[in-house]
Design an enzyme around this catalytic site. Sequence first.
Site, PDB file in Angstrom:
ATOM      1  N   LYS A 112       1.010  -1.030  -0.032  1.00  0.00           N
ATOM      2  CA  LYS A 112       0.038  -0.045   0.045  1.00  0.00           C
ATOM      3  C   LYS A 112       0.953   1.131  -0.020  1.00  0.00           C
ATOM      4  CE  LYS A 112      -4.247   1.492   2.190  1.00  0.00           C
ATOM      5  NZ  LYS A 112      -5.072   1.615   0.810  1.00  0.00           N
TER       6      LYS A 112
HETATM    7  N1  PMP Z   1      -7.439  -2.445  -3.413  1.00  0.00           N
HETATM    8  C1  PMP Z   1      -6.945  -0.879  -3.288  1.00  0.00           C
HETATM    9  C2  PMP Z   1      -5.986  -0.589  -4.496  1.00  0.00           C
HETATM   10  C3  PMP Z   1      -6.881  -0.363  -2.210  1.00  0.00           C
HETATM   11  O1  PMP Z   1      -6.661   0.793  -1.971  1.00  0.00           O
HETATM   12  C4  PMP Z   1      -8.099  -0.834  -1.177  1.00  0.00           C
HETATM   13  C5  PMP Z   1      -8.010  -0.104   0.181  1.00  0.00           C
HETATM   14  N2  PMP Z   1      -7.144  -0.175   1.065  1.00  0.00           N
HETATM   15  C6  PMP Z   1      -8.362  -2.084  -1.331  1.00  0.00           C
HETATM   16  C7  PMP Z   1      -8.345  -3.010  -2.229  1.00  0.00           C
HETATM   17  C8  PMP Z   1      -9.275  -2.934  -0.053  1.00  0.00           C
HETATM   18  O2  PMP Z   1      -8.273  -3.125   1.174  1.00  0.00           O
HETATM   19  P1  PMP Z   1      -8.874  -3.227   2.457  1.00  0.00           P
HETATM   20  O3  PMP Z   1      -9.884  -3.948   2.725  1.00  0.00           O
HETATM   21  O4  PMP Z   1      -7.635  -3.720   3.396  1.00  0.00           O
HETATM   22  O5  PMP Z   1      -9.151  -1.744   2.994  1.00  0.00           O
END
Ligand code: PMP
Length: 325
Positions: free
Chosen positions: A160
């Site tokens: 991330k």
């Molecule tokens: N894909 C992307 C590109 C994201 O930015 C997110 C948000 N964090 C997600 C998927 C979903 O991840 P999460 O469930 O951990 O928030």
Amino acid sequence: MASKRADWIFHRDRWVRWEEATVHVTAHALHYGSSAFEGIRAYHTSGGPAIFRLDAHIRRLFDTCKLLSMKMGDLTRDSVEQLCVEAVSRNGFDSCYIRPIVYRGAGGLGLYPLECPVELSIFAVEWGRYLGVEGIEKGVDAMVSSWRRFNASTSMPLGKIGGQYTTSQLVSIEARAAGFAEGIMLDADGNVCEGAGENLFLVKDGMLMTPPMAASILGGITRDSVLKIAEDLGVRLEACKISRDMLYLADELFMCGTAAEITPVRSVDRIPVGSGARGEVTKAIQDRFFGIVSGELDDTHGWLTAVPALEPASRAWPASTNAES
Ligand code: PMP
């Protein structure tokens, strides 16, 4: 949309007022996207606020730092988790969105980043339904984006990483300009990948399907929670390649993420998904998810971290971390 903001932000090594949490214009992260961040939700429960899957988020934060060779010094996962809890309690939030960010600060403009300091900030804001209140029940309209998600040969989809979010911004801009709530990215090979900031699930003939971890997706923590909930509910599931036309022929489709939570998709490229209304499997998973995060259903997986209440007096005064400074 974000509304009420926190009074106190953890910035570098202390709690400071919102206005004081600033970064110099020469900070490496501002120029080159050298940051690792998380988005975490704290939910209202009858026993006070509770943070959803804090440990998993902080583990992913440290993983992203590893991918970027960012050393966290003395900070342990436990200590960062504690600071996130404090970001909620110190600001008196009942529910909120918590954003820890580890970034390279000012220390030179060369691309080689290891001479720049690694800094941590944690702030929280109030944040309602990302894709709209109505979207949770009625579903949203999505399009397949003309932008492809990067893959592991050009970047690191499992991280991330701030700089990687330019692609998601392009997807969002394109979708909004075309009148859609969200865009869906294909991967470099043309298979379905994920939304701009959400993972994707589809249901076909009772089978729940989602692209696997190695399909250039971000390993979403909501995605992982959905998989566990589906298992609990006895839904058949498979992580597999999904082609674009499978989106059009799906019985149900939904997006999930910390911000978007679990939001049905009622159409893709103006083609209705199934009946065009929220499907049964989606609703069952939503009910379980929202039941757990609100404390109404048993937290059988141990996903919630309770946030202890702080007296207003100790909230206003920078306590623990600042005591000796
Ligand atoms: N894909 C992307 C590109 C994201 O930015 C997110 C948000 N964090 C997600 C998927 C979903 O991840 P999460 O469930 O951990 O928030």
